[in-house]
Design a protein around this motif. Structure first.
Motif, mmCIF file in Angstrom:
data_model
loop_
_atom_site.group_PDB
_atom_site.id
_atom_site.type_symbol
_atom_site.label_atom_id
_atom_site.label_comp_id
_atom_site.label_asym_id
_atom_site.label_seq_id
_atom_site.Cartn_x
_atom_site.Cartn_y
_atom_site.Cartn_z
ATOM 1 N N ASN A 169 0.847 -1.285 -0.120
ATOM 2 C CA ASN A 169 0.022 0.030 -0.004
ATOM 3 C C ASN A 169 0.809 1.003 -0.174
ATOM 4 O O ASN A 169 0.427 2.357 0.467
ATOM 5 C CB ASN A 169 -0.937 0.063 1.052
ATOM 6 C CG ASN A 169 -1.928 1.115 1.100
ATOM 7 O OD1 ASN A 169 -2.613 1.334 -0.190
ATOM 8 N ND2 ASN A 169 -2.679 1.426 2.310
ATOM 9 N N SER A 170 1.909 1.277 -0.672
ATOM 10 C CA SER A 170 2.706 2.592 -0.565
ATOM 11 C C SER A 170 2.012 3.304 -1.513
ATOM 12 O O SER A 170 2.410 4.687 -1.412
ATOM 13 C CB SER A 170 3.946 2.128 -1.447
ATOM 14 O OG SER A 170 3.962 1.720 -2.776
ATOM 15 N N SER A 171 1.033 3.099 -2.306
ATOM 16 C CA SER A 171 0.430 4.291 -3.182
ATOM 17 C C SER A 171 -0.941 4.613 -2.260
ATOM 18 O O SER A 171 -1.694 5.691 -2.773
ATOM 19 C CB SER A 171 -0.335 3.556 -4.459
ATOM 20 O OG SER A 171 -1.078 2.471 -3.975
ATOM 21 N N ASP A 172 -1.132 4.266 -1.170
ATOM 22 C CA ASP A 172 -2.440 4.456 -0.411
ATOM 23 C C ASP A 172 -3.682 4.206 -1.382
ATOM 24 O O ASP A 172 -4.757 4.876 -1.022
ATOM 25 C CB ASP A 172 -2.480 5.957 0.032
ATOM 26 C CG ASP A 172 -3.684 6.348 0.942
ATOM 27 O OD1 ASP A 172 -3.855 5.335 1.790
ATOM 28 O OD2 ASP A 172 -4.093 7.291 0.777
ATOM 29 N N ALA A 173 -3.564 3.279 -2.225
ATOM 30 C CA ALA A 173 -4.846 2.918 -2.843
ATOM 31 C C ALA A 173 -5.422 1.575 -2.608
ATOM 32 O O ALA A 173 -6.452 1.373 -3.191
ATOM 33 C CB ALA A 173 -4.275 2.555 -4.403
ATOM 34 N N ASP A 233 1.463 3.530 -12.876
ATOM 35 C CA ASP A 233 2.017 4.089 -12.045
ATOM 36 C C ASP A 233 1.896 3.783 -10.535
ATOM 37 O O ASP A 233 0.779 3.681 -10.106
ATOM 38 C CB ASP A 233 1.461 5.620 -11.968
ATOM 39 C CG ASP A 233 2.174 6.466 -11.195
ATOM 40 O OD1 ASP A 233 3.222 6.247 -10.266
ATOM 41 O OD2 ASP A 233 1.868 7.816 -11.338
ATOM 42 N N PRO A 234 3.041 3.352 -10.155
ATOM 43 C CA PRO A 234 3.049 2.658 -8.819
ATOM 44 C C PRO A 234 2.530 3.380 -7.495
ATOM 45 O O PRO A 234 2.130 3.208 -6.527
ATOM 46 C CB PRO A 234 4.371 2.330 -8.468
ATOM 47 C CG PRO A 234 5.317 2.208 -9.748
ATOM 48 C CD PRO A 234 4.468 3.134 -10.633
ATOM 49 N N GLU A 235 2.744 4.898 -7.967
ATOM 50 C CA GLU A 235 2.095 5.830 -6.866
ATOM 51 C C GLU A 235 0.838 6.024 -6.852
ATOM 52 O O GLU A 235 0.189 6.395 -5.973
ATOM 53 C CB GLU A 235 2.925 7.154 -7.114
ATOM 54 C CG GLU A 235 4.261 7.213 -6.969
ATOM 55 C CD GLU A 235 5.061 8.391 -6.975
ATOM 56 O OE1 GLU A 235 4.162 9.474 -7.246
ATOM 57 O OE2 GLU A 235 5.983 8.398 -6.810
ATOM 58 N N ARG A 236 0.007 5.477 -7.953
ATOM 59 C CA ARG A 236 -1.586 5.460 -7.948
ATOM 60 C C ARG A 236 -2.164 4.396 -8.066
ATOM 61 O O ARG A 236 -3.713 4.206 -8.282
ATOM 62 C CB ARG A 236 -1.840 6.467 -9.171
ATOM 63 C CG ARG A 236 -1.124 7.755 -9.133
ATOM 64 C CD ARG A 236 -1.248 8.499 -10.669
ATOM 65 N NE ARG A 236 -2.896 8.409 -10.937
ATOM 66 C CZ ARG A 236 -3.599 9.616 -10.918
ATOM 67 N NH1 ARG A 236 -2.982 10.812 -10.687
ATOM 68 N NH2 ARG A 236 -4.918 9.609 -11.280
ATOM 69 N N SER A 237 -1.506 3.188 -7.979
ATOM 70 C CA SER A 237 -2.233 1.936 -8.239
ATOM 71 C C SER A 237 -1.641 0.825 -7.295
ATOM 72 O O SER A 237 -0.293 0.878 -6.814
ATOM 73 C CB SER A 237 -2.396 1.465 -9.863
ATOM 74 O OG SER A 237 -0.882 1.456 -10.242
ATOM 75 N N HIS A 278 2.982 -3.833 -7.405
ATOM 76 C CA HIS A 278 4.150 -2.912 -7.346
ATOM 77 C C HIS A 278 5.171 -2.939 -6.412
ATOM 78 O O HIS A 278 6.337 -2.989 -6.672
ATOM 79 C CB HIS A 278 3.792 -1.469 -7.423
ATOM 80 C CG HIS A 278 2.842 -1.116 -8.831
ATOM 81 N ND1 HIS A 278 3.283 -1.430 -10.047
ATOM 82 C CD2 HIS A 278 1.568 -0.605 -8.832
ATOM 83 C CE1 HIS A 278 2.370 -0.986 -10.841
ATOM 84 N NE2 HIS A 278 1.413 -0.599 -10.131
ATOM 85 N N ASP A 279 4.589 -3.290 -5.058
ATOM 86 C CA ASP A 279 5.566 -3.350 -4.043
ATOM 87 C C ASP A 279 6.444 -4.803 -3.686
ATOM 88 O O ASP A 279 7.643 -4.857 -3.112
ATOM 89 C CB ASP A 279 4.922 -3.011 -2.700
ATOM 90 C CG ASP A 279 4.570 -1.360 -3.027
ATOM 91 O OD1 ASP A 279 4.924 -0.921 -3.722
ATOM 92 O OD2 ASP A 279 3.363 -1.177 -2.093
#
Length: 543
Positions: free
Chosen positions: A315-319, A490-494, A503-504
């Motif tokens: 959950n690095s993206s907070d998604a 995009d790993p920051e949005r998904s 992604h993580d």
């Protein structure tokens, strides 16, 4: 207790059924969830020679007792045929009420045990919503990428359909099975729709009009949702059994409590699960696949928080948990001055995609011509205050003269619609229960009103007296939970990439409707199946 009985009780976790629920020494792949997504991945990988373990939270239901399950459904007061409810399945809601337990199943087969069985492909516009309409988001894949897997999924599920839908996306071959014929009430609707210049066409169904893949032909029981006694309707039990025959190990009644990663937080090392007596075990594996639905996929990641992932695993993206979507129901019905000449049919045979890409609301709308003859005569009779001929006359007046049109309406992704953990309520293992935060936008409500306008026009043209309407204020979900671990580039949005790998963490994959970036207005199971087969190909290559 003898030593032999004591050892057996320890192996089965106190269930008393003799099933060994201790971990495998080490598996190539550990799959969490035995619904359609997990079952298809398990079969594909086991058939390819992988050592596969499937961990399922619920029980294995005896297929030979489906008639008993049907009776539990038909007879008032006999309870849910799939054993949902209680502390195991506790949840909470915030905002608009979301009745989560009204239509979910924990068990081998998952949601396909009780689903209605309609299987449509998403349209091309669904993968490019932001590009085409400036709303929502685009998928990292397009329809062409998924098209061959749709065809494979249709063969796997045994889809009955016809190539008569002028609005459907392009396909490469006919359906595996012929479509079910339209009902008599469909013919009534067809006359009204022809005058209104509206197109009706057949519904693809994952049920057999003739024997297929070892399953019987439909017997017309009319209780498809929630139970098919004949076995004609596809359930994921079919591919779980194929996976088992190919060497996969299926362990039921073992809810996974959390996932544990390595010291660097780069890979998953084990799935920690509990047996019926509460004993916890660790199942190690080389690759891990989450396949437990739009709510539980997100919940398990949130429960697996750690120092490296304080907001939840992957959950690095907070998604994780965000962008929760469902399909909204819009409907209207009334009475005709003539009989509809039908008994209850448990599934739809005609629909209309003409307004899916309508120039009105951007949200997709799919119309369904319901095979609905009126209120259930069994329930009416049991609740009546009269008997004999008077009751019979009342039932004849109230049943067999009704018609209705339903519809699914798309809900666009919204970060504030989400699955979280309720800090104040616990399940039977002491874990926070899922909290569904859900609301409807004004856009969605306008799309529902648009659907109602079309439905009223058809009913009025038919000459029906409209007796009820399900509009924006009365709508409810179709229980197609989507979007809580969305895919994206995009790993920051998904949460996952186009292959459904997180992604993580390099060995954690997520399959099912939780990866949908948008939901469209089509029933999601065929897309779940196609994505799962596509992900299985990528997982196999990683072994």
């Amino acid at each position: 207790m003898s030593d032999r009985r004591r050892a057996r009780s320890q192996d089965d976790g106190g269930a008393g059924d003799g099933v060994d629920r201790t971990p495998s020494s080490r598996a190539d792949v550990c799959i969490v969830g035995a619904g359609p997504a997990g079952a298809l991945v398990a079969h594909r990988l086991a058939a390819a020679g992988a050592d596969v373990v499937v961990l399922e939270a619920g029980p294995r239901f005896d297929i030979s007792r489906r008639t008993e399950a049907q009776e539990r459904h038909i007879r008032p007061g006999m309870g849910d045929p799939w054993e949902m409810g209680g502390p195991r399945d506790a949840y909470s809601t915030a905002g608009r009420e979301y009745p989560l337990n009204a239509a979910r199943v924990k068990g081998v087969g998952g949601s396909t045990l009780h689903w209605q069985g309609m299987v449509m492909r998403l349209h091309e516009r669904d993968f490019e919503l932001a590009t085409r309409h400036g709303v929502g988001t685009d998928w990292p894949i397009d329809y062409a990428d998924l098209r061959p897997y749709y065809a494979t999924a249709e063969r796997a599920l045994g889809v009955a359909g016809a190539m008569d839908n002028p609005y459907a996306p392009p396909r490469e071959e006919p359906f595996p099975l012929p479509a079910f014929p339209p009902s008599y009430s469909d013919s009534l609707f067809a006359e009204a729709c022809e005058r209104l210049e509206l197109d009706m066409h057949s519904v693809p169904n994952a049920r057999n009009p003739e024997p297929y893949d070892g399953r019987a032909a439909c017997q017309g029981y009319g209780t498809c949702k929630p139970v098919c006694p004949s076995g004609a309707k596809y359930t994921a039990e079919s591919h779980i059994e194929k996976a088992r025959a190919a060497g996969a190990r299926i362990v039921d009644r073992v809810p996974v409590q959390r996932l544990e990663h390595d010291e660097r937080g780069e890979t998953i090392e084990a799935a920690v699960y509990a047996t019926p007596d509460g004993t916890e075990h660790r199942q190690p594996a080389g690759q891990f696949v989450l396949a437990c639905g739009g709510v539980e996929n997100a919940r398990l990641l949130l429960l697996s928080e750690s120092d490296q992932y304080p907001d939840g695993l992957a959950n690095s993206s907070d998604a994780v948990g965000r962008f929760f979507m469902d399909h909204l129901f819009a409907g209207a019905g009334g009475r005709l001055d003539e009989p509809t000449r039908q008994n209850h049919v448990g599934f739809n045979t005609s629909e209309c995609h003409q307004f899916y890409d309508d120039t009105g609301p951007v949200e997709g709308v799919k119309l369904e011509f319901l095979n609905y003859a009126g209120p259930s005569p069994v329930i009416e009779a049991l609740g009546a205050d009269t008997w004999g001929d008077e009751l019979l006359d009342r039932l004849r007046e109230s049943y067999g003269t009704h018609v209705a049109i339903g519809g699914l309406v798309e809900q666009l992704p919204d970060a504030e619609n989400r699955i979280t953990l309720d800090p104040d309520r616990r399940d039977d293992h002491g874990n926070p229960v899922p909290n569904v935060e859900w609301s409807l936008s004004d856009r969605t409500k306008r799309a529902i009103r648009r659907a109602n306008e079309i439905q009223h026009a058809i009913l009025e043209e038919l000459g029906a007296s409209i007796e009820w309407t399900v509009g924006p204020d009365a709508t409810g979900p179709a229980f197609h939970q989507m979007g809580t671990t969305r895919m994206g580039e995009d790993p920051e949005r998904s949460v996952v990439d186009a292959d459904c790998r997180t992604h993580d963490l390099s060995n954690l994959w997520i399959v099912g409707s939780s990866v949908f970036p948008t939901g469209g207005a089509m029933n999601p199971t065929l897309t779940i199946a196609a994505l799962s087969l596509r992900a299985a190909t990528a997982i196999e290559e990683s072994l």
